[in-house]
Design an enzyme around this catalytic site. Structure first.
Site, PDB file in Angstrom:
ATOM      1  N   CYS B  76       0.859  -1.195   0.000  1.00  0.00           N
ATOM      2  CA  CYS B  76       0.000   0.000   0.000  1.00  0.00           C
ATOM      3  C   CYS B  76       0.895   1.245   0.000  1.00  0.00           C
ATOM      4  O   CYS B  76       0.636   2.220  -0.711  1.00  0.00           O
ATOM      5  CB  CYS B  76      -0.892   0.032   1.235  1.00  0.00           C
ATOM      6  SG  CYS B  76      -1.693  -1.526   1.639  1.00  0.00           S
ATOM      7  N   CYS B 114      -8.097  -2.017  -4.144  1.00  0.00           N
ATOM      8  CA  CYS B 114      -6.652  -1.783  -4.297  1.00  0.00           C
ATOM      9  C   CYS B 114      -5.915  -3.112  -4.337  1.00  0.00           C
ATOM     10  O   CYS B 114      -4.984  -3.289  -5.116  1.00  0.00           O
ATOM     11  CB  CYS B 114      -6.113  -0.904  -3.164  1.00  0.00           C
ATOM     12  SG  CYS B 114      -6.439   0.853  -3.409  1.00  0.00           S
ATOM     13  N   CYS B 177     -35.019   0.125  12.620  1.00  0.00           N
ATOM     14  CA  CYS B 177     -33.859   0.688  13.313  1.00  0.00           C
ATOM     15  C   CYS B 177     -34.262   1.962  14.037  1.00  0.00           C
ATOM     16  O   CYS B 177     -33.886   2.194  15.192  1.00  0.00           O
ATOM     17  CB  CYS B 177     -32.747   1.037  12.330  1.00  0.00           C
ATOM     18  SG  CYS B 177     -32.442  -0.192  11.041  1.00  0.00           S
ATOM     19  N   CYS B 180     -35.837   2.040  17.617  1.00  0.00           N
ATOM     20  CA  CYS B 180     -34.933   1.973  18.768  1.00  0.00           C
ATOM     21  C   CYS B 180     -33.988   3.182  18.779  1.00  0.00           C
ATOM     22  O   CYS B 180     -33.870   3.862  19.786  1.00  0.00           O
ATOM     23  CB  CYS B 180     -34.132   0.670  18.738  1.00  0.00           C
ATOM     24  SG  CYS B 180     -35.132  -0.765  19.216  1.00  0.00           S
ATOM     25  N   CYS B 222     -27.874  -6.455  14.989  1.00  0.00           N
ATOM     26  CA  CYS B 222     -29.177  -5.819  15.234  1.00  0.00           C
ATOM     27  C   CYS B 222     -30.267  -6.503  14.410  1.00  0.00           C
ATOM     28  O   CYS B 222     -31.381  -6.685  14.884  1.00  0.00           O
ATOM     29  CB  CYS B 222     -29.114  -4.316  14.946  1.00  0.00           C
ATOM     30  SG  CYS B 222     -28.379  -3.363  16.319  1.00  0.00           S
TER      31      CYS B 222
END
Lengths: 157, 261
Positions: B76, B114, B177, B180, B222
């Site tokens: 990288c 990449c 979602c 909550c 979740c």
């Protein structure tokens, strides 16, 4: 679209429910139940439930799930929820039929409710494979819980 | 309008009313990171790099950043140089638009692009330790920086799709979602305080996992909780949700690697 049709007929039933007894489909293969005003007066199984079993179901966080949201007269239980009202004395505040409707179809009381409809199988989205087509609780389990909650008469905690 | 199309329109309105929630978003100044809902001990664990277990992954990520990989034999660092400079602020604007694919991609997907396109290496699986380490290392370079999801016509439809998913009731428990995280944050779900659901700390170390994990792993948790079929890792729905969550948390500071219970 079968799902849409089921929702439409549920909507129709909902609009009728205020004025006269409505009829709604129950879980897979289960009999329809009648709604009178804000109650389901007749047992889903045709018989009274078992309160001792009902207590165990209410306390079981994987089956009843009730204590995720509610607290109640269970001093031995840690970590009770604060999303719904406390269930202490619920049998003195509501009739058996009113309690039954609030477990079977809480949206009849409050359309924006967070409380799940425990006997519903239709009109749901992306249900996990293991639960598809099944209600959260069976008619028998709901009757057991109704029997237990009906006996909770003491408002003090 | 024919009777049929009117019936369909009515059906649609009813469908929308039952299957999505009204969705009052949290006012900007009332937003709080999950950090603020944690015990003092867990906050202290996150704050001190000597006790924060996520730092191990960041250090691994630094080593991987500098290691040559793939058929191209490049690291990288060969393309991007010093990550402390070149990667500063990058995670704060992801998911970001990818011109070639004509859709937003998240940080893990960018890292894998990449790998496959530049390093000519095999992509890393989701939740693979090296992928988590590289993602944590890159995101760590933005720690303390505000999330900056810029308004963009190209990403807007994806952001809106993510918002719609956030508002949609799902699963056997039929919960959205938003019910909550917008409407009941701060209340107790059994013993757990419901946080606002901000993506500020990812990848993060979760005590329950005893590991670092991605935002998508958290979102799957979740979904499983409401007995919904979780989207597969890398699904477009998840990238859309990530984009919406980052936009919802715009201006909040990144914490990677955070710690959560």
């Amino acid at each position: 679209m079968a799902g849409l049709r089921a929702i439409l007929s549920a909507a129709l039933a909902a609009s009728l429910a205020g004025a006269m007894p409505g009829l709604a489909e129950g879980g897979a293969g289960s009999p329809a139940y009648g709604i009178v005003k804000d109650a389901i007066p007749v047992s889903l199984t045709g018989a009274a439930g078992n309160a001792a079993r009902g207590r165990m179901l209410v306390l079981d966080r994987r089956v009843g799930l009730c204590l995720l949201c509610h607290s109640g007269p269970f001093p031995e239980e840690r970590f009770q929820g604060t999303i719904g009202p406390d269930l202490s004395g619920i049998g003195a505040r509501l009739s058996e039929g009113q309690i039954r409707l609030r477990i079977v179809e809480p949206a009849r009381i409050n359309t924006a409710t967070i409380m799940p409809a425990y006997f519903r199988t239709e009109g749901l989205t992306r249900v996990a494979a293991a639960f598809r087509g099944k209600p959260i609780l069976s008619a028998q389990q709901i009757e057991d819980i109704v029997a237990f909650l009906t006996g909770l008469r003491d408002e003090s905690r | 309008m024919s009777a049929g199309s009117r019936a369909r329109a009515v059906a649609w309105i009813f469908f929308a009313a039952t299957q999505t929630v009204a969705g009052a978003e949290i006012p900007l100044e009332e937003r709080r990171s999950g950090y603020e809902f944690m015990s003092r001990d867990t906050r202290a664990m996150q704050d001190d790099d000597a006790t924060n277990p996520g730092v191990f992954w960041v250090l691994d990520g630094e080593a991987l950043w500098n290691r040559k990989a793939g058929a191209a034999g490049t690291a990288c660092a060969d393309c991007h140089g010093n990550a402390r400079v070149s990667m500063k602020g990058v995670a704060a604007r992801y998911p970001a638009w990818d011109a070639a694919r004509r859709r937003p991609v998240n940080l893990e997907q960018r890292i894998n692009m990449c790998r496959t396109e530049r390093q000519k290496a095999a992509p890393l699986e989701h939740e693979n330790r090296d992928l988590l380490a590289l993602t944590a290392y890159v995101a760590h370079q933005s720690r303390g920086m505000p999330i900056t999801i810029a308004p963009d016509k190209r990403t807007e439809p994806f952001l809106n799709a993510g918002r719609a998913t956030f508002m949609r009731r799902q699963g056997q428990l039929n919960l959205a979602c938003a019910q909550c995280h917008d409407e009941r944050w701060g209340k107790k779900l059994a013993g757990t305080t419901i946080p606002q659901g901000h993506p500020t700390g990812y990848p993060l170390y979760r005590l329950e996992w005893q590991s670092l994990g991605s935002l998508q792993r958290r979102l799957r948790n979740c979904m499983i909780g409401i007995r919904a079929e979780p989207y597969p890792y890398g699904a477009m729905e998840f990238v859309e949700l990530e984009l919406y969550l980052m936009w919802r948390a715009r201006g909040m500071k990144l914490e990677t690697p955070a710690v959560r219970p």
